[in-house]
Design an enzyme around this catalytic site. Sequence first.
Site, PDB file in Angstrom:
ATOM      1  N   ASN A 153       4.696   4.456 -71.849  1.00 26.39           N
ATOM      2  CA  ASN A 153       5.403   3.684 -72.782  1.00 26.39           C
ATOM      3  C   ASN A 153       5.747   2.356 -72.432  1.00 26.39           C
ATOM      4  O   ASN A 153       5.828   1.598 -73.419  1.00 26.39           O
ATOM      5  CB  ASN A 153       6.892   4.568 -72.572  1.00 26.39           C
ATOM      6  CG  ASN A 153       7.024   5.743 -73.320  1.00 26.39           C
ATOM      7  OD1 ASN A 153       6.511   6.011 -74.321  1.00 26.39           O
ATOM      8  ND2 ASN A 153       8.083   6.665 -72.776  1.00 26.39           N
ATOM      9  N   HIS A 186       6.127  -2.334 -62.432  1.00 26.53           N
ATOM     10  CA  HIS A 186       5.473  -2.963 -63.919  1.00 26.53           C
ATOM     11  C   HIS A 186       5.214  -4.232 -63.784  1.00 26.53           C
ATOM     12  O   HIS A 186       6.129  -5.128 -63.475  1.00 26.53           O
ATOM     13  CB  HIS A 186       6.320  -2.574 -64.944  1.00 26.53           C
ATOM     14  CG  HIS A 186       6.844  -1.070 -65.106  1.00 26.53           C
ATOM     15  ND1 HIS A 186       5.696  -0.122 -65.381  1.00 26.53           N
ATOM     16  CD2 HIS A 186       7.982  -0.543 -64.738  1.00 26.53           C
ATOM     17  CE1 HIS A 186       6.566   1.161 -65.454  1.00 26.53           C
ATOM     18  NE2 HIS A 186       7.862   0.707 -64.804  1.00 26.53           N
ATOM     19  N   ALA A 222      11.696   0.764 -69.684  1.00 30.64           N
ATOM     20  CA  ALA A 222      11.675   0.289 -68.467  1.00 30.64           C
ATOM     21  C   ALA A 222      11.222  -0.970 -68.362  1.00 30.64           C
ATOM     22  O   ALA A 222      10.847  -1.460 -66.956  1.00 30.64           O
ATOM     23  CB  ALA A 222      10.563   1.173 -67.891  1.00 30.64           C
TER      24      ALA A 222
END
Length: 261
Positions: free
Chosen positions: A184, A214, A118
């Site tokens: 992750n 993020h 991601a």
Amino acid sequence: MNVTLIGCGAIGQEILARAPLSAPQIRIVSAVVMESELAAMRAKFPSISFLTQVPTTATLLLECAGHAALTAHVIPALTRGVECAVLSIGALSAPSLPEQLADAAKLGNTRVHLLSGAIGGIDALASAKLAGLDEVVYVGRKPPKGWLGTPAESVANMNTLTEATTIFEGSARDAARLYPKNANVAATLSLAGLGFDETKVQLIADPHVSENIHTYTARGAFGEMTVTMQGKPLPTNPKTSALTVLSALRFLRNRSEAVAI
């Protein structure tokens, strides 16, 4: 090129649906699932061979099953010489697991690919590491529903949250241990950068956002970089960014193309 999936949950099923258009020269021929899932998966995807163990004919595995799959399936496959790609990067926060993967790949004379999932900019971060990194700080922000079923529920009520709340602050190793299905990205940044114990992580539940956000900042001899990814969650699993699936499809496409980027 024939591929075997490890796991066929939300991510695996999305890969199956998108692969024919995204990586047309790749053929997913089989998938490893739990015995309790065999009947349902065979009915839903009759053209795929569903098994409980990696077939002896496998040449390329794509893991999207979760952390336990690395020790149960990926390490034995690597030892037999099967090339593997891994999405559950957070599992590598477990002591000695990265070394076990490396040793198995060496023993089998093959490679294990750790997919970016991601997050973006991993190539730049890994390049910057070669000159020396001073600091890597990651902030992960998701809507409250993305934290349901995690230790965040002991910090605040995810169903009634009205303001942004920090649910974790600490090292990437602890983040990956406490939030294995959500961290992750922190693990990927750690492996590309300063490692699990030196990478700083802040996780936030924010009722004012509808996407997974993020952000990380890295500083070092190369200079400074800040990367922000505002990705939509996978419709069938709000804990997972849709870009995770696209990362796997890009890997498969590059494995079959004459020119890879």
